[in-house]
Design a protein around this motif. Structure first.
Motif, PDB file in Angstrom:
ATOM      1  N   VAL A 380      71.065  -0.460 -64.098  1.00  0.00           N
ATOM      2  CA  VAL A 380      71.714   0.467 -63.162  1.00  0.00           C
ATOM      3  C   VAL A 380      72.296  -0.299 -61.976  1.00  0.00           C
ATOM      4  CG1 VAL A 380      71.243   2.303 -61.495  1.00  0.00           C
ATOM      5  CG2 VAL A 380      70.398   2.501 -63.836  1.00  0.00           C
ATOM      6  N   ALA A 381      71.511  -1.239 -61.422  1.00  0.00           N
ATOM      7  CA  ALA A 381      71.995  -2.020 -60.287  1.00  0.00           C
ATOM      8  C   ALA A 381      73.215  -2.842 -60.675  1.00  0.00           C
ATOM      9  CB  ALA A 381      70.881  -2.929 -59.777  1.00  0.00           C
ATOM     10  N   ALA A 382      73.190  -3.474 -61.853  1.00  0.00           N
ATOM     11  CA  ALA A 382      74.323  -4.283 -62.300  1.00  0.00           C
ATOM     12  C   ALA A 382      75.548  -3.425 -62.549  1.00  0.00           C
ATOM     13  CB  ALA A 382      73.943  -5.051 -63.561  1.00  0.00           C
ATOM     14  N   ALA A 383      75.354  -2.207 -63.081  1.00  0.00           N
ATOM     15  CA  ALA A 383      76.500  -1.319 -63.308  1.00  0.00           C
ATOM     16  C   ALA A 383      77.175  -0.959 -61.994  1.00  0.00           C
ATOM     17  CB  ALA A 383      76.035  -0.059 -64.040  1.00  0.00           C
ATOM     18  N   ALA A 384      76.381  -0.744 -60.952  1.00  0.00           N
ATOM     19  CA  ALA A 384      76.965  -0.431 -59.652  1.00  0.00           C
ATOM     20  C   ALA A 384      77.660  -1.644 -59.046  1.00  0.00           C
ATOM     21  CB  ALA A 384      75.872   0.079 -58.709  1.00  0.00           C
ATOM     22  N   VAL A 425      76.976   6.148 -61.516  1.00  0.00           N
ATOM     23  CA  VAL A 425      76.532   5.572 -62.781  1.00  0.00           C
ATOM     24  C   VAL A 425      75.875   6.672 -63.611  1.00  0.00           C
ATOM     25  CG1 VAL A 425      75.073   3.833 -63.875  1.00  0.00           C
ATOM     26  CG2 VAL A 425      76.160   3.330 -61.671  1.00  0.00           C
ATOM     27  N   ASP A 426      76.462   6.947 -64.783  1.00  0.00           N
ATOM     28  CA  ASP A 426      75.955   8.025 -65.648  1.00  0.00           C
ATOM     29  C   ASP A 426      75.865   9.346 -64.891  1.00  0.00           C
ATOM     30  OD1 ASP A 426      75.811   6.531 -67.932  1.00  0.00           O
ATOM     31  OD2 ASP A 426      73.676   6.044 -67.723  1.00  0.00           O
ATOM     32  N   GLY A 427      76.849   9.596 -64.045  1.00  0.00           N
ATOM     33  CA  GLY A 427      76.913  10.856 -63.330  1.00  0.00           C
ATOM     34  C   GLY A 427      76.006  10.953 -62.126  1.00  0.00           C
ATOM     35  N   ARG A 428      75.312   9.874 -61.754  1.00  0.00           N
ATOM     36  CA  ARG A 428      74.404   9.899 -60.608  1.00  0.00           C
ATOM     37  C   ARG A 428      74.818   8.820 -59.607  1.00  0.00           C
ATOM     38  NH1 ARG A 428      68.394  10.237 -63.180  1.00  0.00           N
ATOM     39  NH2 ARG A 428      67.905  10.934 -61.061  1.00  0.00           N
ATOM     40  N   ARG A 463      68.881   5.753 -56.276  1.00  0.00           N
ATOM     41  CA  ARG A 463      69.628   6.656 -57.150  1.00  0.00           C
ATOM     42  C   ARG A 463      69.449   8.074 -56.622  1.00  0.00           C
ATOM     43  NH1 ARG A 463      68.717   5.982 -63.431  1.00  0.00           N
ATOM     44  NH2 ARG A 463      66.599   6.647 -62.884  1.00  0.00           N
ATOM     45  N   ASP A 464      70.582   8.697 -56.304  1.00  0.00           N
ATOM     46  CA  ASP A 464      70.580  10.033 -55.692  1.00  0.00           C
ATOM     47  C   ASP A 464      69.727  10.056 -54.432  1.00  0.00           C
ATOM     48  OD1 ASP A 464      72.264  10.990 -57.667  1.00  0.00           O
ATOM     49  OD2 ASP A 464      70.609  11.702 -58.923  1.00  0.00           O
ATOM     50  N   GLY A 465      69.770   8.931 -53.670  1.00  0.00           N
ATOM     51  CA  GLY A 465      69.084   8.856 -52.391  1.00  0.00           C
ATOM     52  C   GLY A 465      67.627   8.470 -52.465  1.00  0.00           C
ATOM     53  N   LEU A 466      67.081   8.317 -53.669  1.00  0.00           N
ATOM     54  CA  LEU A 466      65.671   7.966 -53.822  1.00  0.00           C
ATOM     55  C   LEU A 466      65.541   6.525 -54.301  1.00  0.00           C
ATOM     56  CD1 LEU A 466      64.377  11.217 -55.568  1.00  0.00           C
ATOM     57  CD2 LEU A 466      64.222  10.602 -53.135  1.00  0.00           C
ATOM     58  N   PRO A 467      64.578   5.757 -53.725  1.00  0.00           N
ATOM     59  CA  PRO A 467      64.426   4.355 -54.134  1.00  0.00           C
ATOM     60  C   PRO A 467      64.054   4.240 -55.605  1.00  0.00           C
ATOM     61  CG  PRO A 467      63.239   4.797 -52.092  1.00  0.00           C
ATOM     62  CD  PRO A 467      63.645   6.125 -52.642  1.00  0.00           C
ATOM     63  N   LEU A 468      64.821   3.403 -56.303  1.00  0.00           N
ATOM     64  CA  LEU A 468      64.525   3.113 -57.701  1.00  0.00           C
ATOM     65  C   LEU A 468      63.756   1.798 -57.829  1.00  0.00           C
ATOM     66  CD1 LEU A 468      65.100   4.323 -60.516  1.00  0.00           C
ATOM     67  CD2 LEU A 468      67.133   2.876 -60.624  1.00  0.00           C
ATOM     68  N   GLY A 469      64.010   0.886 -56.870  1.00  0.00           N
ATOM     69  CA  GLY A 469      63.314  -0.397 -56.902  1.00  0.00           C
ATOM     70  C   GLY A 469      63.916  -1.370 -55.897  1.00  0.00           C
ATOM     71  N   VAL A 470      63.352  -2.560 -55.869  1.00  0.00           N
ATOM     72  CA  VAL A 470      63.809  -3.611 -54.959  1.00  0.00           C
ATOM     73  C   VAL A 470      64.013  -4.891 -55.759  1.00  0.00           C
ATOM     74  CG1 VAL A 470      63.326  -4.914 -52.853  1.00  0.00           C
ATOM     75  CG2 VAL A 470      62.466  -2.569 -53.091  1.00  0.00           C
ATOM     76  N   LEU A 471      65.132  -5.558 -55.510  1.00  0.00           N
ATOM     77  CA  LEU A 471      65.436  -6.833 -56.158  1.00  0.00           C
ATOM     78  C   LEU A 471      65.260  -7.958 -55.139  1.00  0.00           C
ATOM     79  CD1 LEU A 471      68.763  -5.837 -57.989  1.00  0.00           C
ATOM     80  CD2 LEU A 471      66.402  -5.576 -58.800  1.00  0.00           C
ATOM     81  N   GLY A 472      64.664  -9.058 -55.584  1.00  0.00           N
ATOM     82  CA  GLY A 472      64.511 -10.228 -54.722  1.00  0.00           C
ATOM     83  C   GLY A 472      65.368 -11.366 -55.236  1.00  0.00           C
TER      84      GLY A 472
END
Length: 662
Positions: A380-384, A425-428, A463-472
């Motif tokens: 998802v992050a890469a698609a964005a 991404v995928d409508g979100r 995604r939609d304002g909610l944290p999906l994760g964190v990348l380091g």
């Protein structure tokens, strides 16, 4: 993340000094005369070997003497007018003395060695000057000045004064040191600080001339005149450090004055005293000539040069360009090492190293992300980010491609400098960017803080304002960097000092990974120079290892400067005394070890040459040394020390140097 940039920034497109008009080797008079002398010498040698008449190769040797010897002879005569006697004149006298007794080839060889050495020194000086001039081109020649009535005018950057307001459009270089009045962008200032990533700039932030603006427009208040910008001060520091650096001399040159005077006085005395007491002219002259030949420093000069030149050739075959015999000697003298971070110990490009999910709190450092929540997060992050040109965005996309993750379709890409990117991404709605720009729940904020304390650059995915994760993400160390650091520490009896313009957290994390106990972070170029000089004030002879424009002043100020070749800026490559062409860090301790072995061979050769000279001189003074035997002994010592020095040409010499420090 950042917006799509008009001009790519980051390590892959880091602003370096523009190509400069370099001095060509044969454009220098010294190089032309040395080339002519070398050509005449080789042609004379060939014709002599082929059995040509003596007058033919004799004339060619005379050309070699004239073309290669007139400049050092003139320099020696000028020194004589100032009541000093240097090795230039002594070498010419020795060469002419050798020719006078029939050893024309030996004298010509001595002339060629001397002329070539002078040409290399002149070329190195000219190229450094070219690069210093080229550095000034980093700052744009013109700038867009905003007048009091709000209109815009293009003016030479040199006329900007403190208090002027300039407009820097996307993709342009900043024309002056100043402070942002309004606007939002990201600026690649790696030329100044060495930071691997563009830095977000907003109202109140400082910017530097010559740095590269991102996608946003900035209005900047000029705070320094063009002659006082950081770039201008880098130029001044390089020139000052180069001019005030202690004179570089080979070992034999340190005693040349006393040796030259002693030899001349002794030769004149050996000729004049017997004549004063009624000695025969011919026999007295022959004895004095024999003394001058056997006591001449030909063997001593060859005792010094072949080991150093052989070491230079061997290092060059294995990817290290050492610019002169003086540099090769100095490399073996270093007692402390200072190392830059970005582009030197690290590759200079960010990579994804940690993935944290908001739902499970799982941590993934490498490994497979082919499925599950972690795989979905990265995809998802890469698609964005797929349309982003920011280095962090490219690193995320590259990580997804490396793991063969299918990327969902994305639309509506938008980016905001200093904040990040946004896409559907995928409508979100997916947002990827700077955690400081988002309101995060405590558990996600804790993950961000943990990653940042470990020296990572944290990027939050929502995604939609909610944290999906964190990348380091982090700039990873080069291959075998830790081993190179350890070997340098073993050779100098103290571990290297890390000097970097990057932030303290990233510097501390790298230092912990590589076992570096001393770290100085957030340094500007002048502060790196101060750190090097502080070490030298403690009695250390410092080797500085770097790659960027911001490293050039400290490379020039150090006892010996070494630059990384592939990513090195033009100025760093020309300012440095040696260049690691293939960016292999283990080559740095290896060339130091090779230099130390070359210096040991120099000492061996000087002992051999000294024994021969002492024996022959004693024989000539105490008895009647036949001239042919004196010449044979003198030339024999020359051959022995020459062959001894050539031992370093073997590949085994490099393998042995690589193994030192293990």
């Amino acid at each position: 993340m950042s917006t799509t940039l008009t001009t790519p920034v980051g390590p892959a497109a880091r602003p370096t000094a523009p190509p400069v008009r370099r001095t060509r080797s044969l454009a220098l008079p010294e190089a032309r005369w040395a080339a002519a002398a070398t050509f005449a010498f080789l042609l004379a040698l060939l014709t002599q070997v082929l059995g040509a008449p003596g007058w033919a190769y004799g004339a060619l040797y005379a050309v070699a003497y004239a073309t290669g010897g007139w400049e050092p002879a003139w320099a020696g005569l000028r020194a004589l007018r100032e009541r000093t006697l240097d090795v230039d004149l002594l070498m010419i006298v020795a060469a002419l003395g050798a020719a006078a007794i029939g050893q024309v080839l030996d004298g010509a060889l001595l002339i060629v060695i001397f002329a070539t050495s002078g040409a290399l020194e002149a070329l190195a000086t000219a190229r450094t000057a070219d690069s210093v001039r080229g550095l000034l081109d980093l700052a744009p020649a013109t700038a867009c000045r905003v007048t009091a009535d709000g209109s815009e005018e293009t003016v030479p950057a040199a006329v900007l004064a403190v208090g002027d307001t300039v407009l820097v459009r996307p993709g342009e270089r900043v024309g002056a040191d100043g402070r942002v009045l309004d606007g939002l962008s990201e600026v690649d200032q790696s030329t100044i600080t060495g930071e691997p990533l563009p830095v977000a700039k907003a109202a109140g932030d400082e910017v530097f001339a010559g740095t590269l603006n991102g996608a946003g427009a900035l209005r900047i208040a000029v705070e320094r005149d063009s002659s006082d910008t950081v770039i201008a001060r880098i130029v001044a520091m390089v020139e000052e450090a180069s001019s005030t650096k202690a004179p570089t001399q080979l070992f034999i040159e340190k005693v040349e004055q006393r040796y030259a005077i002693g030899l001349v006085v002794a030769t004149l005395a050996l000729f004049a005293l017997p004549l004063a007491f009624g000695g025969p002219l011919t026999q007295t002259l022959l004895r004095a000539m024999t003394f001058m030949i056997v006591a001449s420093p030909c063997a001593v000069v060859l005792a010094t040069m072949p080991p150093l030149l052989s070491a230079i050739a061997t290092a060059g075959r294995h990817g290290v360009l050492v610019k002169s015999a003086v540099v090769m000697e100095r490399l073996g003298q270093v007692t402390a090492v200072a190392v830059d971070k970005t582009g030197t110990l690290t590759a200079g490009t960010p990579q994804l190293v940690d993935i944290r999910t908001a739902t499970t709190g799982d941590l993934l450092a490498g490994g497979s992300t082919s499925g599950g929540v972690i795989g979905e997060l990265l995809a998802v992050a890469a698609a964005a980010e797929v349309r982003s040109e920011h280095p962090l965005g490219r690193a995320v996309v590259a990580a997804a491609h490396e793991r063969a993750l299918p990327l969902p379709a994305s639309t509506g890409f938008a980016s905001t400098p200093g904040t990040g990117v946004r896409a559907v991404v995928d409508g979100r709605v997916v947002e990827v960017g700077n955690p400081a720009r988002f309101s995060l729940p405590p558990e996600t904020a804790a993950v961000v803080a943990e990653l940042e304390s470990a020296g990572r650059t944290a990027v939050v995915v929502l995604r939609d304002g909610l944290p999906l994760g964190v990348l380091g993400l982090a700039d990873r160390p080069r291959e075998l960097a830790a081993e190179a650091v350890r070997r340098l520490g073993a050779l100098t009896a103290r571990l290297p000092v890390l000097l970097t313009g990057d932030n303290p957290r990233a510097a501390a994390a790298l230092a912990a990974d590589l076992g570096l106990p001393q770290v100085r972070a957030g340094l500007l170029p002048q502060q790196k120079v101060a750190a090097v000089r502080e070490l030298e004030a403690q009695g250390e002879r410092v080797l500085m290892l770097g790659d960027g424009v911001n490293d050039a002043p400290s490379l020039a100020a150090a006892h010996c400067g070494v630059a990384m070749g592939r990513a090195g800026s033009d100025l760093a490559l020309e300012t440095a005394d040696a260049v690691v062409v293939r960016d292999e860090l283990l080559a740095v301790p290896a060339v130091v070890a090779l230099s130390r072995r070359a210096r040991r061979l120099v000492v061996q050769n000087l002992v051999i040459a000294g024994v021969f000279i002492a024996t022959l001189v004693t024989w000539d003074l105490a008895g009647a040394l036949p001239l042919p035997l004196g010449v044979a002994g003198h030339e024999g010592s020359t051959v022995i020390v020459g062959l001894n020095g050539l031992r370093l040409l073997r590949d085994s010499a490099w393998r042995r140097a690589l193994s030192e420090g293990n």
